[in-house]
Design a protein around this motif. Sequence first.
Motif, PDB file in Angstrom:
ATOM      1  N   ALA A  84      12.350   3.790   6.152  1.00  0.00           N
ATOM      2  CA  ALA A  84      11.710   2.500   5.842  1.00  0.00           C
ATOM      3  C   ALA A  84      11.071   2.556   4.456  1.00  0.00           C
ATOM      4  O   ALA A  84      11.221   1.626   3.657  1.00  0.00           O
ATOM      5  CB  ALA A  84      10.657   2.148   6.890  1.00  0.00           C
ATOM      6  N   LEU A  85      10.392   3.653   4.160  1.00  0.00           N
ATOM      7  CA  LEU A  85       9.751   3.794   2.847  1.00  0.00           C
ATOM      8  C   LEU A  85      10.779   3.767   1.721  1.00  0.00           C
ATOM      9  O   LEU A  85      10.557   3.144   0.682  1.00  0.00           O
ATOM     10  CB  LEU A  85       8.944   5.088   2.787  1.00  0.00           C
ATOM     11  CG  LEU A  85       7.672   5.116   3.635  1.00  0.00           C
ATOM     12  CD1 LEU A  85       7.089   6.520   3.665  1.00  0.00           C
ATOM     13  CD2 LEU A  85       6.658   4.111   3.123  1.00  0.00           C
ATOM     14  N   GLN A  86      11.896   4.427   1.931  1.00  0.00           N
ATOM     15  CA  GLN A  86      12.941   4.439   0.911  1.00  0.00           C
ATOM     16  C   GLN A  86      13.501   3.039   0.682  1.00  0.00           C
ATOM     17  O   GLN A  86      13.715   2.629  -0.460  1.00  0.00           O
ATOM     18  CB  GLN A  86      14.051   5.415   1.296  1.00  0.00           C
ATOM     19  CG  GLN A  86      13.610   6.859   1.198  1.00  0.00           C
ATOM     20  CD  GLN A  86      14.593   7.839   1.819  1.00  0.00           C
ATOM     21  OE1 GLN A  86      15.299   7.528   2.772  1.00  0.00           O
ATOM     22  NE2 GLN A  86      14.627   9.053   1.272  1.00  0.00           N
ATOM     23  N   ARG A  87      13.719   2.282   1.772  1.00  0.00           N
ATOM     24  CA  ARG A  87      14.205   0.897   1.650  1.00  0.00           C
ATOM     25  C   ARG A  87      13.205   0.038   0.884  1.00  0.00           C
ATOM     26  O   ARG A  87      13.582  -0.726  -0.006  1.00  0.00           O
ATOM     27  CB  ARG A  87      14.456   0.284   3.034  1.00  0.00           C
ATOM     28  CG  ARG A  87      15.740   0.677   3.689  1.00  0.00           C
ATOM     29  CD  ARG A  87      16.053  -0.194   4.907  1.00  0.00           C
ATOM     30  NE  ARG A  87      14.924  -0.438   5.792  1.00  0.00           N
ATOM     31  CZ  ARG A  87      14.556   0.356   6.794  1.00  0.00           C
ATOM     32  NH1 ARG A  87      15.203   1.470   7.027  1.00  0.00           N
ATOM     33  NH2 ARG A  87      13.530   0.046   7.557  1.00  0.00           N
ATOM     34  N   TRP A  88      11.928   0.154   1.233  1.00  0.00           N
ATOM     35  CA  TRP A  88      10.893  -0.649   0.575  1.00  0.00           C
ATOM     36  C   TRP A  88      10.773  -0.299  -0.901  1.00  0.00           C
ATOM     37  O   TRP A  88      10.601  -1.178  -1.747  1.00  0.00           O
ATOM     38  CB  TRP A  88       9.546  -0.455   1.254  1.00  0.00           C
ATOM     39  CG  TRP A  88       9.513  -0.874   2.690  1.00  0.00           C
ATOM     40  CD1 TRP A  88      10.416  -1.673   3.355  1.00  0.00           C
ATOM     41  CD2 TRP A  88       8.543  -0.493   3.663  1.00  0.00           C
ATOM     42  NE1 TRP A  88      10.063  -1.811   4.666  1.00  0.00           N
ATOM     43  CE2 TRP A  88       8.912  -1.099   4.897  1.00  0.00           C
ATOM     44  CE3 TRP A  88       7.413   0.313   3.633  1.00  0.00           C
ATOM     45  CZ2 TRP A  88       8.168  -0.930   6.054  1.00  0.00           C
ATOM     46  CZ3 TRP A  88       6.672   0.484   4.786  1.00  0.00           C
ATOM     47  CH2 TRP A  88       7.053  -0.151   5.984  1.00  0.00           C
ATOM     48  N   LYS A  89      10.892   0.980  -1.200  1.00  0.00           N
ATOM     49  CA  LYS A  89      10.794   1.430  -2.593  1.00  0.00           C
ATOM     50  C   LYS A  89      11.944   0.851  -3.423  1.00  0.00           C
ATOM     51  O   LYS A  89      11.727   0.307  -4.504  1.00  0.00           O
ATOM     52  CB  LYS A  89      10.803   2.954  -2.653  1.00  0.00           C
ATOM     53  CG  LYS A  89      10.605   3.526  -4.030  1.00  0.00           C
ATOM     54  CD  LYS A  89      10.578   5.050  -3.977  1.00  0.00           C
ATOM     55  CE  LYS A  89      10.470   5.652  -5.358  1.00  0.00           C
ATOM     56  NZ  LYS A  89      10.472   7.131  -5.300  1.00  0.00           N
ATOM     57  N   VAL A  90      13.159   0.935  -2.886  1.00  0.00           N
ATOM     58  CA  VAL A  90      14.322   0.379  -3.587  1.00  0.00           C
ATOM     59  C   VAL A  90      14.163  -1.129  -3.749  1.00  0.00           C
ATOM     60  O   VAL A  90      14.408  -1.683  -4.822  1.00  0.00           O
ATOM     61  CB  VAL A  90      15.634   0.726  -2.842  1.00  0.00           C
ATOM     62  CG1 VAL A  90      16.812  -0.084  -3.371  1.00  0.00           C
ATOM     63  CG2 VAL A  90      15.919   2.222  -2.946  1.00  0.00           C
ATOM     64  N   GLN A  91      13.754  -1.802  -2.683  1.00  0.00           N
ATOM     65  CA  GLN A  91      13.561  -3.256  -2.743  1.00  0.00           C
ATOM     66  C   GLN A  91      12.515  -3.605  -3.786  1.00  0.00           C
ATOM     67  O   GLN A  91      12.702  -4.527  -4.588  1.00  0.00           O
ATOM     68  CB  GLN A  91      13.146  -3.798  -1.379  1.00  0.00           C
ATOM     69  CG  GLN A  91      12.911  -5.306  -1.392  1.00  0.00           C
ATOM     70  CD  GLN A  91      12.474  -5.850  -0.044  1.00  0.00           C
ATOM     71  OE1 GLN A  91      12.688  -5.233   0.989  1.00  0.00           O
ATOM     72  NE2 GLN A  91      11.850  -7.005  -0.052  1.00  0.00           N
TER      73      GLN A  91
ATOM     74  N   THR B 238       3.862  10.128   1.900  1.00  0.00           N
ATOM     75  CA  THR B 238       3.493   8.760   2.243  1.00  0.00           C
ATOM     76  C   THR B 238       3.826   8.471   3.701  1.00  0.00           C
ATOM     77  O   THR B 238       3.064   7.801   4.405  1.00  0.00           O
ATOM     78  CB  THR B 238       4.197   7.760   1.306  1.00  0.00           C
ATOM     79  OG1 THR B 238       3.863   8.091  -0.044  1.00  0.00           O
ATOM     80  CG2 THR B 238       3.780   6.332   1.600  1.00  0.00           C
ATOM     81  N   SER B 239       4.949   8.998   4.164  1.00  0.00           N
ATOM     82  CA  SER B 239       5.353   8.825   5.559  1.00  0.00           C
ATOM     83  C   SER B 239       4.294   9.375   6.503  1.00  0.00           C
ATOM     84  O   SER B 239       3.939   8.729   7.500  1.00  0.00           O
ATOM     85  CB  SER B 239       6.693   9.529   5.795  1.00  0.00           C
ATOM     86  OG  SER B 239       7.037   9.502   7.152  1.00  0.00           O
TER      87      SER B 239
ATOM     88  N   ARG C 127       0.833  -1.214   0.000  1.00  0.00           N
ATOM     89  CA  ARG C 127       0.000   0.000   0.000  1.00  0.00           C
ATOM     90  C   ARG C 127       0.862   1.256   0.000  1.00  0.00           C
ATOM     91  O   ARG C 127       0.561   2.216  -0.703  1.00  0.00           O
ATOM     92  CB  ARG C 127      -0.955  -0.007   1.191  1.00  0.00           C
ATOM     93  CG  ARG C 127      -2.117  -0.977   1.001  1.00  0.00           C
ATOM     94  CD  ARG C 127      -3.107  -0.893   2.110  1.00  0.00           C
ATOM     95  NE  ARG C 127      -2.434  -1.408   3.315  1.00  0.00           N
ATOM     96  CZ  ARG C 127      -2.921  -1.361   4.537  1.00  0.00           C
ATOM     97  NH1 ARG C 127      -4.084  -0.808   4.761  1.00  0.00           N
ATOM     98  NH2 ARG C 127      -2.260  -1.848   5.547  1.00  0.00           N
ATOM     99  N   CYS C 128       1.941   1.239   0.769  1.00  0.00           N
ATOM    100  CA  CYS C 128       2.858   2.383   0.799  1.00  0.00           C
ATOM    101  C   CYS C 128       3.503   2.595  -0.565  1.00  0.00           C
ATOM    102  O   CYS C 128       3.584   3.728  -1.061  1.00  0.00           O
ATOM    103  CB  CYS C 128       3.943   2.168   1.855  1.00  0.00           C
ATOM    104  SG  CYS C 128       3.350   2.211   3.557  1.00  0.00           S
ATOM    105  N   ILE C 129       3.958   1.522  -1.167  1.00  0.00           N
ATOM    106  CA  ILE C 129       4.591   1.610  -2.484  1.00  0.00           C
ATOM    107  C   ILE C 129       3.593   2.107  -3.519  1.00  0.00           C
ATOM    108  O   ILE C 129       3.928   2.922  -4.387  1.00  0.00           O
ATOM    109  CB  ILE C 129       5.204   0.253  -2.876  1.00  0.00           C
ATOM    110  CG1 ILE C 129       6.432   0.008  -1.999  1.00  0.00           C
ATOM    111  CG2 ILE C 129       5.572   0.200  -4.348  1.00  0.00           C
ATOM    112  CD1 ILE C 129       6.934  -1.395  -1.984  1.00  0.00           C
TER     113      ILE C 129
END
Length: 94
Positions: A37-44, A27-28, A12-14
Amino acid sequence: MKKLFTTDFKQRCINLMLHEQHTVAETSKIMNVSISALQRWKVQYIKEKQGITPVKPAITAEQREIQRLRTEVEQLRSDNALLKKVSAFFLDKH
């Protein structure tokens, strides 16, 4: 204490960032999660879409299935190795 987020929550965040065009900061605030955390998830997520299977639990359904299958293959290999040892043991007895 570290929060644990579900795959659905991460997706959902992505979705907010990539498909609804919200910034990481927006989004944060919306999802009450850290920018890092959002940046890590986005890159992943982007890497997963490129076909790179992560070490951590995957976000995309395709990569989760790959992780599940890899785990299953490892278990089958382990089971097969054990069966070979057992059969060799019994064959040596006769």
